[in-house]
Write a protein that holds these residues in place. Structure first.
Motif, mmCIF file in Angstrom:
data_model
loop_
_atom_site.group_PDB
_atom_site.id
_atom_site.type_symbol
_atom_site.label_atom_id
_atom_site.label_comp_id
_atom_site.label_asym_id
_atom_site.label_seq_id
_atom_site.Cartn_x
_atom_site.Cartn_y
_atom_site.Cartn_z
ATOM 1 N N VAL A 1 0.862 -1.181 0.000
ATOM 2 C CA VAL A 1 0.000 0.000 0.000
ATOM 3 C C VAL A 1 0.898 1.231 0.000
ATOM 4 O O VAL A 1 1.713 1.411 0.915
ATOM 5 N N PHE A 2 0.767 2.037 -1.034
ATOM 6 C CA PHE A 2 1.536 3.273 -1.143
ATOM 7 C C PHE A 2 0.615 4.445 -0.813
ATOM 8 O O PHE A 2 -0.455 4.594 -1.421
ATOM 9 N N LEU B 1 10.269 -10.335 1.607
ATOM 10 C CA LEU B 1 9.725 -9.072 1.132
ATOM 11 C C LEU B 1 10.553 -8.541 -0.020
ATOM 12 O O LEU B 1 11.781 -8.713 -0.059
ATOM 13 N N PRO B 2 9.925 -7.884 -0.983
ATOM 14 C CA PRO B 2 10.660 -7.321 -2.132
ATOM 15 C C PRO B 2 11.465 -6.103 -1.700
ATOM 16 O O PRO B 2 11.225 -5.520 -0.635
ATOM 17 N N PRO B 3 12.409 -5.677 -2.522
ATOM 18 C CA PRO B 3 13.190 -4.473 -2.177
ATOM 19 C C PRO B 3 12.311 -3.225 -2.219
ATOM 20 O O PRO B 3 11.259 -3.200 -2.869
ATOM 21 N N THR B 4 12.736 -2.196 -1.512
ATOM 22 C CA THR B 4 11.968 -0.955 -1.452
ATOM 23 C C THR B 4 12.079 -0.199 -2.769
ATOM 24 O O THR B 4 13.032 -0.382 -3.539
ATOM 25 N N SER C 1 3.804 1.550 10.017
ATOM 26 C CA SER C 1 2.460 2.054 10.266
ATOM 27 C C SER C 1 2.256 3.338 9.468
ATOM 28 O O SER C 1 3.214 4.076 9.201
ATOM 29 N N ILE C 2 1.013 3.592 9.106
ATOM 30 C CA ILE C 2 0.658 4.806 8.374
ATOM 31 C C ILE C 2 -0.544 5.447 9.071
ATOM 32 O O ILE C 2 -1.279 4.777 9.803
ATOM 33 N N THR C 3 -0.720 6.719 8.825
ATOM 34 C CA THR C 3 -1.908 7.422 9.300
ATOM 35 C C THR C 3 -2.771 7.722 8.089
ATOM 36 O O THR C 3 -2.465 8.616 7.296
ATOM 37 N N LYS D 1 4.786 7.145 1.317
ATOM 38 C CA LYS D 1 5.249 6.019 2.135
ATOM 39 C C LYS D 1 4.733 4.702 1.558
ATOM 40 O O LYS D 1 3.742 4.658 0.830
ATOM 41 N N GLU D 2 5.429 3.626 1.942
ATOM 42 C CA GLU D 2 5.008 2.274 1.558
ATOM 43 C C GLU D 2 4.891 1.426 2.815
ATOM 44 O O GLU D 2 5.756 1.475 3.698
#
Length: 529
Positions: free
Chosen positions: A204-205, A351-354, A363-365, A335-336
């Motif tokens: 989720v971006f 997990l894949p690379p950033t 965490s995101i808001t 953010k991701e």
């Protein structure tokens, strides 16, 4: 009704009416279908769609009376016509204002006084230090905003129900009749959980556009608005609305000189939010399986593990779209976050690379709600309890200054209680028993302090159940609700069975990830019979 020319408010009505009437006579001498190029905006030709005017008025006198009679206290524009004056004089003003509104729409001309706005900077931070720390809110005349809202409700919203092939509004949850932050969060979490049912993880971006409302080109707005099914006079009126706008800034008692506006959707106007909705309608993912969810300029790109290789293409596509629409994707605030599947049958995939230039966070808001990568509400509960504890200190100060008890309880409802219940249906299913105990303890403390009556404070579980019932009831009772796209109708069976008392939606199959934590799953099974 007799007008006194020495009165500036009454003279404003006469000036605007005469100006619109003069344009109307010149424009409609020949009633035939014709297209006239009006002007050039940023290198784009603006074409006026002109046909014979409609026989029926665009707005009736009774409609204008209701609009004026229901005006709420609001800021006054540079025309010096306050809302309270229009509300008190609604019986006498309804007829002339209705005639003025119909003339301005029929002619496709917006009075010049309605195009001048005063900007009142609103701080975005607690200690603003530079201009970017302020949010520019344009205060336009009350009459202009009243007519804009009528145009949006009566013409733009119905046109959104049948959009052209190039525009899509189903992924937008802001500036729509049933859109809300609650609906946006429910859709985002449901989409993530649904994709986790068949994938090891989901990206989720959270995308951020710098000054999104302030940099949108008027030409881009009108180019997309022309694709909607709107009456020609209404389209012409909107076209003229975005031309020749100017504003000044009022700060600390000082007023600046007027400056022309060639971009932005004019925050604070009635037409501005709908204009931005149309602007973002052609932003869609380029690969099947990926999804975009929007709330105004807050955009969320959801990519399942099976499409991880498309992340770079999707982000490049969004950046190119932003450049075409005079927007800028802020990589520093983008953010991701990656959500993992809870299924124990699957081996934990690496997990894949950033993505270059994009920070991966735990965490995101999202729209004011903290969502962590474990999909639990613990972080959000800690966030709201810390914020509410600070608000209790403000309530204690108000009590020391002698505020009445009932007023103190009203302030508690509007601040502390509203913060706890904000978007509660979206995140209540992810609360653990410990989270609910923490909230209940805080509410009991508020009762002990006298901020809420002891007999009227239910548990957080009861509060959440009531809030969920209200939201789900609105979804079932409104076929045009934005969340209807996530619920399929139950097929009709020709058996002579007893009448079903629950909902008529098809049940969504439960999985390890898509379970009772999800709002839609929880309420579908709750009211299935």
């Amino acid at each position: 009704m007799q007008f006194n020319l020495s009165n500036p408010i009454q003279s404003n009505f006469i000036y605007m009416k005469n100006a619109v009437f003069t344009h109307t006579q010149a424009r409609y001498r020949t009633l035939r279908s014709v297209r006239i190029r009006r002007s050039e905006i940023a290198g784009w030709s603006v074409w006026c769609q002109l046909t014979a005017p409609a026989a029926s008025p665009f707005i009736s006198e009774m409609t204008v009376f209701r609009m004026l009679d229901r005006l709420r206290p609001t800021a006054t524009g540079l025309d010096a016509v306050p809302a309270w004056f229009l509300r008190l004089g609604a019986p006498g003003f309804a007829a002339p204002i209705a005639e003025l509104f119909n003339m301005t729409i029929t002619a496709g001309i917006v009075p010049k006084q309605w195009k001048v706005a005063v900007i009142a900077p609103i701080p975005k931070t607690t200690k603003p230090m530079q201009p970017k720390d302020y949010r520019p809110i344009s205060i336009t005349p009350v009459l202009s905003r009243t007519l804009e809202r009528h145009v949006v409700r009566s013409y733009i919203y119905p046109a959104l129900q049948q959009p052209p092939p190039g525009l899509n509004f189903t992924d937008q949850f802001a500036f729509r009749p049933t859109g809300s932050t609650v609906a946006a969060l429910i859709a985002l979490i449901h989409t993530v959980l649904k994709k986790l049912s068949t994938n090891h993880y989901v990206h989720v971006f959270t995308l951020d556009f710098s000054k999104a409302f302030d940099t949108v080109r008027h030409a881009a707005v009108m180019e997309k608005l022309a694709q909607l099914t709107l009456p020609d006079p209404v389209y012409n009126w909107i076209t003229d609305f975005f031309q020749g706008h100017s504003h000044c800034t009022k700060f600390a008692g000082e007023v600046s000189e007027l400056a022309d506006i060639f971009a932005s959707v004019i925050q604070g106007s009635g037409l501005g939010p709908a204009a931005f909705l149309v602007t973002a309608a052609d932003l869609r993912p380029t690969h099947d399986g990926n999804e975009l969810l929007k709330y105004a300029d807050d955009t969320y790109l959801v990519v399942p593990a099976s499409n991880t290789h498309t992340c770079t293409d999707e982000l490049s596509h969004i950046e190119a779209w932003a450049a075409r629409n005079n927007l800028q994707l802020n990589s520093a605030k983008t953010k991701e976050i990656i959500f993992r599947s809870r299924s124990k049958r699957r081996k934990e995939a690496p997990l894949p690379p950033t993505q270059p230039g994009i920070e991966r966070v735990s965490s995101i808001t999202a729209l004011g709600v903290v969502i962590n990568d474990q999909l639990t509400a613990t972080d959000h509960v800690s966030y709201i309890l810390n914020a509410c504890t600070s608000l209790l200190y403000a309530l204690r100060v108000l009590r020391c200054h002698g505020i009445p008890e009932q007023s103190l309880k009203d302030v508690f409802q509007a601040t502390v209680f509203a913060k706890i219940t904000y978007c509660l249906p979206a995140w209540s299913g992810f609360c653990t028993a410990a989270d609910r105990t923490r909230i209940d303890s805080f509410l009991r403390r508020c009762v002990k302090l006298g901020y809420y009556s002891s007999s009227g404070m239910p548990s957080i579980t009861s509060i959440a159940d009531n809030a969920e019932d209200a939201v789900f009831g609105r979804i079932l009772n409104n076929p045009q609700h934005v969340l209807q796209a996530y619920l399929d109708e139950r097929p009709q069976l020709c058996y002579n069975l007893r009448k079903r008392t629950g909902n008529n939606k098809t049940l969504i199959e439960k999985t390890v990830d898509l379970n009772d934590r999800d709002f839609l799953i929880r309420n579908l099974y709750k009211y299935s019979y």
